[in-house]
Design a protein around this motif. Sequence first.
Motif, short mmCIF file in Angstrom:
data_model
loop_
_atom_site.label_atom_id
_atom_site.label_comp_id
_atom_site.label_asym_id
_atom_site.label_seq_id
_atom_site.Cartn_x
_atom_site.Cartn_y
_atom_site.Cartn_z
N ARG A 179 -7.22 -4.39 5.70
CA ARG A 179 -6.39 -5.60 5.59
C ARG A 179 -5.22 -5.37 4.63
O ARG A 179 -4.10 -5.81 4.89
CB ARG A 179 -7.24 -6.77 5.10
N LEU A 180 -5.51 -4.69 3.52
CA LEU A 180 -4.45 -4.43 2.54
C LEU A 180 -3.43 -3.44 3.10
O LEU A 180 -2.21 -3.61 2.92
CB LEU A 180 -5.07 -3.89 1.25
N ALA A 181 -3.92 -2.41 3.81
CA ALA A 181 -3.01 -1.42 4.40
C ALA A 181 -2.12 -2.08 5.44
O ALA A 181 -0.91 -1.80 5.52
CB ALA A 181 -3.82 -0.28 5.02
N ASP A 182 -2.68 -2.98 6.23
CA ASP A 182 -1.88 -3.68 7.25
C ASP A 182 -0.79 -4.53 6.59
O ASP A 182 0.33 -4.61 7.10
CB ASP A 182 -2.79 -4.57 8.12
N ARG A 183 -1.14 -5.18 5.49
CA ARG A 183 -0.15 -6.01 4.79
C ARG A 183 0.97 -5.14 4.22
O ARG A 183 2.14 -5.49 4.32
CB ARG A 183 -0.84 -6.81 3.68
N LEU A 184 0.63 -4.00 3.65
CA LEU A 184 1.65 -3.08 3.14
C LEU A 184 2.57 -2.63 4.27
O LEU A 184 3.80 -2.62 4.12
CB LEU A 184 0.98 -1.87 2.48
N THR A 185 1.99 -2.29 5.40
CA THR A 185 2.79 -1.87 6.55
C THR A 185 3.75 -3.00 6.96
O THR A 185 4.92 -2.76 7.23
CB THR A 185 1.86 -1.47 7.72
N ALA A 186 3.23 -4.24 6.97
CA ALA A 186 4.06 -5.38 7.34
C ALA A 186 5.21 -5.57 6.34
O ALA A 186 6.29 -6.04 6.69
CB ALA A 186 3.20 -6.65 7.41
N LEU A 187 4.98 -5.18 5.09
CA LEU A 187 6.03 -5.28 4.06
C LEU A 187 7.00 -4.09 4.13
O LEU A 187 7.92 -4.00 3.31
CB LEU A 187 5.41 -5.33 2.65
N GLY A 188 6.74 -3.17 5.08
CA GLY A 188 7.63 -2.02 5.23
C GLY A 188 7.31 -0.87 4.30
O GLY A 188 8.12 0.05 4.13
N VAL A 189 6.13 -0.91 3.66
CA VAL A 189 5.73 0.15 2.73
C VAL A 189 4.56 0.93 3.35
O VAL A 189 3.52 0.35 3.61
CB VAL A 189 5.28 -0.43 1.37
N PRO A 190 4.74 2.25 3.62
CA PRO A 190 3.59 3.02 4.13
C PRO A 190 2.45 2.96 3.12
O PRO A 190 2.68 3.21 1.92
CB PRO A 190 4.14 4.45 4.27
N PRO A 191 1.24 2.57 3.56
CA PRO A 191 0.13 2.42 2.62
C PRO A 191 -0.08 3.66 1.75
O PRO A 191 -0.37 3.54 0.56
CB PRO A 191 -1.08 2.19 3.54
N GLU A 192 0.12 4.85 2.34
CA GLU A 192 -0.13 6.08 1.55
C GLU A 192 0.89 6.21 0.41
O GLU A 192 0.55 6.72 -0.66
CB GLU A 192 -0.18 7.33 2.43
N ASP A 193 2.11 5.70 0.63
CA ASP A 193 3.10 5.73 -0.47
C ASP A 193 2.70 4.77 -1.60
O ASP A 193 2.81 5.10 -2.78
CB ASP A 193 4.49 5.33 0.05
N ALA A 194 2.24 3.58 -1.18
CA ALA A 194 1.86 2.58 -2.18
C ALA A 194 0.63 3.03 -2.97
O ALA A 194 0.47 2.67 -4.14
CB ALA A 194 1.60 1.22 -1.51
N MET A 195 -0.21 3.84 -2.34
CA MET A 195 -1.46 4.25 -3.00
C MET A 195 -1.29 5.51 -3.86
O MET A 195 -2.07 5.73 -4.79
CB MET A 195 -2.55 4.48 -1.96
N ALA A 196 -0.30 6.33 -3.49
CA ALA A 196 -0.17 7.66 -4.10
C ALA A 196 -0.20 7.65 -5.64
O ALA A 196 -0.85 8.52 -6.25
CB ALA A 196 1.09 8.35 -3.59
N PRO A 197 0.47 6.68 -6.32
CA PRO A 197 0.50 6.74 -7.78
C PRO A 197 -0.89 6.61 -8.42
O PRO A 197 -1.06 6.99 -9.58
CB PRO A 197 1.35 5.52 -8.18
N TYR A 198 -1.84 6.07 -7.67
CA TYR A 198 -3.15 5.79 -8.26
C TYR A 198 -4.17 6.87 -7.97
O TYR A 198 -5.30 6.82 -8.46
CB TYR A 198 -3.66 4.44 -7.77
N LEU A 199 -3.76 7.84 -7.16
CA LEU A 199 -4.69 8.89 -6.77
C LEU A 199 -5.28 9.59 -7.99
O LEU A 199 -6.50 9.66 -8.15
CB LEU A 199 -3.96 9.89 -5.87
#
Lengths: 216, 216
Positions: B58-78
């Motif tokens: 659900r969160l990944a879908d929302r990020l995609t809808a906001l135009g942000v690839p989920p993997e980009d949004a998550m990368a800083p927290y890896l």
Amino acid sequence: MSAPTTPGPAVADLLGLVAFGELLAFERMAGDARLAPDLRRRAALSEMAAAEIANYRRLADRLTALGVPPEDAMAPYLAPLQAYHDSTEPRDWAEVVTKAYVGDAITDDFIREIADALGDPDRELVLDVLHDSRYAEFAAAEIRVAVAADPRVADRLSMWARRLVGEALSQAGRVAAERAALTALIAQDDRVDVPGLFRRLTAAHTTRMAAVGLNN
Amino acid sequence: MSAPTTPGPAVADLLGLVAFGELLAFERMAGDARLAPDLRRRAALSEMAAAEIANYRRLADRLTALGVPPEDAMAPYLAPLQAYHDSTEPRDWAEVVTKAYVGDAITDDFIREIADALGDPDRELVLDVLHDSRYAEFAAAEIRVAVAADPRVADRLSMWARRLVGEALSQAGRVAAERAALTALIAQDDRVDVPGLFRRLTAAHTTRMAAVGLNN
């Protein structure tokens, strides 16, 4: 559609096998996600894994409804299924997706073949827990990418797939020997054609290998 | 309910954090299932894990809808989240359930506190991915069983819980330092009371520890 029948002990044997297969596939795929080359693929494999656990729950609920604790029905398969996974630990992402591609498809083919030995609602239930084809497509696409990037990978993955099938057959033989009621359910049921079963499983496997550029 | 606002980059930062938290919690809990003492508990932990992945989607879908690839949004927290899990690898089942009990609850408390800094629909979304309380109850019951079986376990698990909180705070500090936009979103939002936030998180944690017979 088969006529509804009273489920015998062999039905719990079969549901227990499928349930534990789902549970262990979940654990192994979830563990394999760490081998994914990026977060997108890591999440995709985790989602494939999670789909297994939803199916596990349905099978466990049915076993409970039949008066059989799910853990009792699954216990006989712990050693052979664990042995299968322990002996086929993927070393990289290409082996992970090949294992998912080969293993899920053979499991589904097997379930489809023996489903007719079950009365409803168990027949419907096991047909319903077959894997979602979009996951097979994801795994197939990943294998094609790996093979396209380095043609030598095709040989390595072909050998890997043969090992997966070999180990699966070896553990299946062990299960068949130990679970007489289950084997009898499958072998003695007029609706299941046992010689044809192995022939068809093998033929479908060969076709699937070719579809992703691997040889059997 | 807050008024709908246009989501800024900090929103993607926050959704990425929660999404990656779910993905990694999934992987770790799925991996920890092997420490379960029996198949029933092993399945229960796997089901807890699977619930995380549905939220991840659900969160990944929302990020995609906001135009942000989920993997980009998550990368800083890896790195920080991986470091948290690597430094808190449970050694047995009691540590597994304590980690799930402590970690899930603090995560949920934190999300509840900062949700008000988000406009809808993101606020609703993050409130919706809070953990199912039946999983917390499962974990709490398992801790109580372990403590009842051997009272010395309470000391060991209390120490373990302190280590979990310490490691989490240390990694949270690292995230806060590196993700200025996210920190600003939380710290500068009138709707979030930062000094109160830490006080409340700590107080709730202490109450939860006492509820399962552990001390803070």
